[in-house]
Scaffold this motif. Sequence first.
Motif: not given
Lengths: 304, 299
Positions: A90-107
Amino acid sequence: MSATTPPTTPATTPRTPPPAGAAAHATTRRAAPPARLPGTTRLAWSRTAFEVLTFFRERDAVVFVFAYPILMLAIFATVFGTDDEVVAGSGVHFPQYFLPGMVATGVMLSSFQNLAISIAGERDDGTLKRLRSTPLPPAAYFLGKTGQVLVTAGVQTALLLAVAALVFDVPLPDDAARWGTFAWVFVLGTAAGAVCGVAYSSVPRTGRSASPVVIPVVLVLQFVSGVFFRFDQLPTWMQQVASVFPLKWMAQGMRSVFLPDAAVVVEPAGTWQHGATAAVLAAWLVVGLVVGVRTFRWRRRDDG
Amino acid sequence: MTTTSAPAVLVEGLHKRYGAKRAVDGLDLRVEHGEIVAVLGPNGAGKTTTVETLEGFRRADAGHVRVLGEDPAHGDRRWRSRLGVVLQDNHDMAEATVREIVHHVAGFYPAPRDPEAVIDAVGLREKRSARTRALSGGQRRRLDVALGVVGDPELLFLDEPTTGFDPQARHEFWDLVHALRDEGTTILLTTHYLEEAERLADRVVVVADGRVVAEGTPDGLGGRQARRARVRWTEDGAPREEATETPTALVAHLTDRLAGPDGEVAGLQVLRPTLEDVYLGLIAAADGTGATTHEETDL
């Protein structure tokens, strides 16, 4: 003795007339045409500026609301590294996978946790009661909170994206459609979190108990909503529990923004479910608003 | 607008209960424009409940309440802009500075006083850049007063404003209140301190068990009966005491009757009741626990 018939009691003496100068002053004061009350919009801006100022002076808030998702992204991205792909090919590494969750957590932190704790504190320390004793319209108070949440969440998300892109080489989307999705998930998620935070602020009995009453809720939601782990690898029952709450849907909505289309295979539903995301967030917005309006108090519970 | 004849505060037959407790039980109160009225009473007498009803924080169970001509339960922004409120026990807005808070709150009002002049008037010039969490109790209270007056109110509520003040701070605060009165501000004050009521108030209202038990000027409170002097002397080796409205005549009589070769009456004392004596007598009578004072004050 009787208290209700002063003229007949020996304890009563004639009232002192007010000083002549004072009475004259009071009369001229009333004779002047009343000045215009300041407008709600202007006061909302004034409140926003004051709220932002005091928020960033409060160390607890800055660490546990503002900096927390950025720190967590840095820790997780460093621990899991950028060597392995989340899904092979997929070309998706862990930092990229975690980023959306952290954005949602920040909100969620900037809206729900921030308001639930700060309003509980303001109710306890007398801020709300003081404001209620002034001509400040309640709408200006809530608009000021809204403004502060938008500023905090906006700056926080911008920093989070900058750290992800610059430090961990996470590719950010470059098409308008994805940023359009980002915008509505961000705004709807912030609004739902904020009204739920206002409603939840009535749960802690004191300002001091606010953090222990609010933070466990937020932590548990982070664990079950796929912020720290791949959501599809959580037990089914946990996924179902998480689906009741908004954080799971915000994280999923953000994944649809920051992950490539190919990554949709790691979603249990097999699609990004934008319709369901909007519906659940809107439902929490309505529920939070109704409960918040019905339960909001300007005074402590023990204050009559 | 209100007519000039209407009082600033009018309360008739106010009742408020919390569960089985009658916090306010038929209280009457009237404050004229330009007047300073002090409400005195023990803890739990209903002072704060009454004041907070006038401020619009609590709903009366029964009674007629008008503040600046309006029912506080339905007071609008215009009405609030004409009031100044100093509540008990605030420790809010800890992270903002004195200057930031006073300027911020001034912006809520249609015609505020100059915030810098208010900061000077309450004596916080040197602390204007300090965050409120760093203020002492007395400085914190002066900030509360600054926020109460910055909107240039017609009517100011002060709920136990000098609790926790040292004597010098209290005197400075009294000067501030006198200055406000000279500018025409009507003030309703609750206090535990008899001296404060004596120094500030045109009129004192004593509240016990949720009702007014006496009212009058600080000099005249309690009436002539409560203000009778007590004359003490020693006669045949035993202490004697008599309450009288004419102590000079009694002393003259005692001199004729009992003066020794040196012209002195043994153990002679003339005791004038202080406001505190009168107040304690009134409260004891209201409690039904009054002993000798009860009979002497003829309540």
